[in-house]
Design a protein around this motif. Structure first.
Motif, short mmCIF file in Angstrom:
data_model
loop_
_atom_site.label_atom_id
_atom_site.label_comp_id
_atom_site.label_asym_id
_atom_site.label_seq_id
_atom_site.Cartn_x
_atom_site.Cartn_y
_atom_site.Cartn_z
N GLY A 1 42.31 37.82 32.88
CA GLY A 1 42.38 37.13 34.17
C GLY A 1 43.73 37.24 34.86
O GLY A 1 43.96 36.57 35.87
N ALA A 2 44.63 38.07 34.33
CA ALA A 2 45.98 38.18 34.90
C ALA A 2 46.17 39.49 35.65
O ALA A 2 45.46 40.46 35.44
CB ALA A 2 47.02 38.07 33.79
N SER A 3 47.16 39.48 36.54
CA SER A 3 47.62 40.70 37.21
C SER A 3 49.14 40.63 37.34
O SER A 3 49.64 39.74 38.01
CB SER A 3 46.99 40.83 38.60
OG SER A 3 47.51 41.97 39.26
N PRO A 4 49.87 41.55 36.67
CA PRO A 4 49.36 42.61 35.81
C PRO A 4 48.72 42.09 34.52
O PRO A 4 49.02 40.99 34.08
CB PRO A 4 50.61 43.46 35.52
CG PRO A 4 51.77 42.61 35.81
CD PRO A 4 51.34 41.57 36.79
N CYS A 5 47.85 42.94 33.95
CA CYS A 5 47.13 42.62 32.72
C CYS A 5 48.11 42.28 31.60
O CYS A 5 49.13 42.94 31.43
CB CYS A 5 46.28 43.82 32.32
SG CYS A 5 45.59 43.74 30.66
N GLU A 6 47.75 41.21 30.84
CA GLU A 6 48.59 40.80 29.71
C GLU A 6 47.90 41.01 28.37
O GLU A 6 48.36 40.51 27.35
CB GLU A 6 48.97 39.31 29.89
CG GLU A 6 49.86 39.10 31.12
CD GLU A 6 50.03 37.64 31.50
OE1 GLU A 6 49.37 36.76 30.88
OE2 GLU A 6 50.81 37.36 32.42
N GLY B 1 40.69 42.51 41.13
CA GLY B 1 42.09 42.26 41.50
C GLY B 1 42.88 41.63 40.37
O GLY B 1 44.09 41.49 40.45
N VAL B 2 42.16 41.23 39.33
CA VAL B 2 42.81 40.75 38.09
C VAL B 2 42.07 41.40 36.93
O VAL B 2 40.96 41.88 37.08
CB VAL B 2 42.73 39.20 37.95
CG1 VAL B 2 43.56 38.51 39.01
CG2 VAL B 2 41.29 38.71 37.96
N CYS B 3 42.70 41.41 35.76
CA CYS B 3 42.05 41.93 34.56
C CYS B 3 40.84 41.06 34.23
O CYS B 3 40.95 39.82 34.21
CB CYS B 3 43.04 41.95 33.40
SG CYS B 3 42.28 42.39 31.81
N SER B 4 39.68 41.69 33.99
CA SER B 4 38.47 40.90 33.72
C SER B 4 38.51 40.23 32.35
O SER B 4 37.76 39.28 32.09
CB SER B 4 37.22 41.79 33.84
OG SER B 4 37.30 42.86 32.93
#
Ligand SMILES: [Zn+2]
Length: 95
Positions: free
Chosen positions: A87-92, A81-84
């Motif tokens: 760690g953000a959503s949307p991915c940074e 549910g977040v970028c591995s």
């Protein structure tokens, strides 16, 4: 329908044929479908793209079935549910 239910349905319908073909042959079929998706993208043929995406996902489930891998568990573990990475959503992340 959940991903796990879809994978189970693919198993019920195709597992015997997938077993006989084997994982290498099944993988080659999926690669062929990926090539067809590439051609559909190039032609901007949305209807064909829909079909190829469905085929690729079905073949991917067949490969997972032959390997005893649970697609839903493995994808949610890697994509929770977040970028591995960031760690953000949307991915940074920077590409
Ligand atoms: Zn990221």
């Amino acid at each position: 329908m959940k991903i796990s239910e879809f994978q189970e349905m693919i198993k019920e319908v195709f597992y015997d044929k997938d077993m006989k073909r084997g994982i290498d042959g099944t993988f080659r079929w999926m690669v062929e479908e990926i090539g067809e998706l590439a051609r559909a993208i190039k032609k901007e043929d949305r209807k064909k793209m829909e079909e190829e995406i469905a085929d690729i996902f079905a073949w991917l489930c067949s490969i997972a079935n032959l390997s005893g891998i649970d697609v839903e568990k493995s994808t949610l573990k890697k994509y929770p549910g977040v970028c591995s990475k960031c760690g953000a959503s949307p991915c940074e992340c920077k590409e």
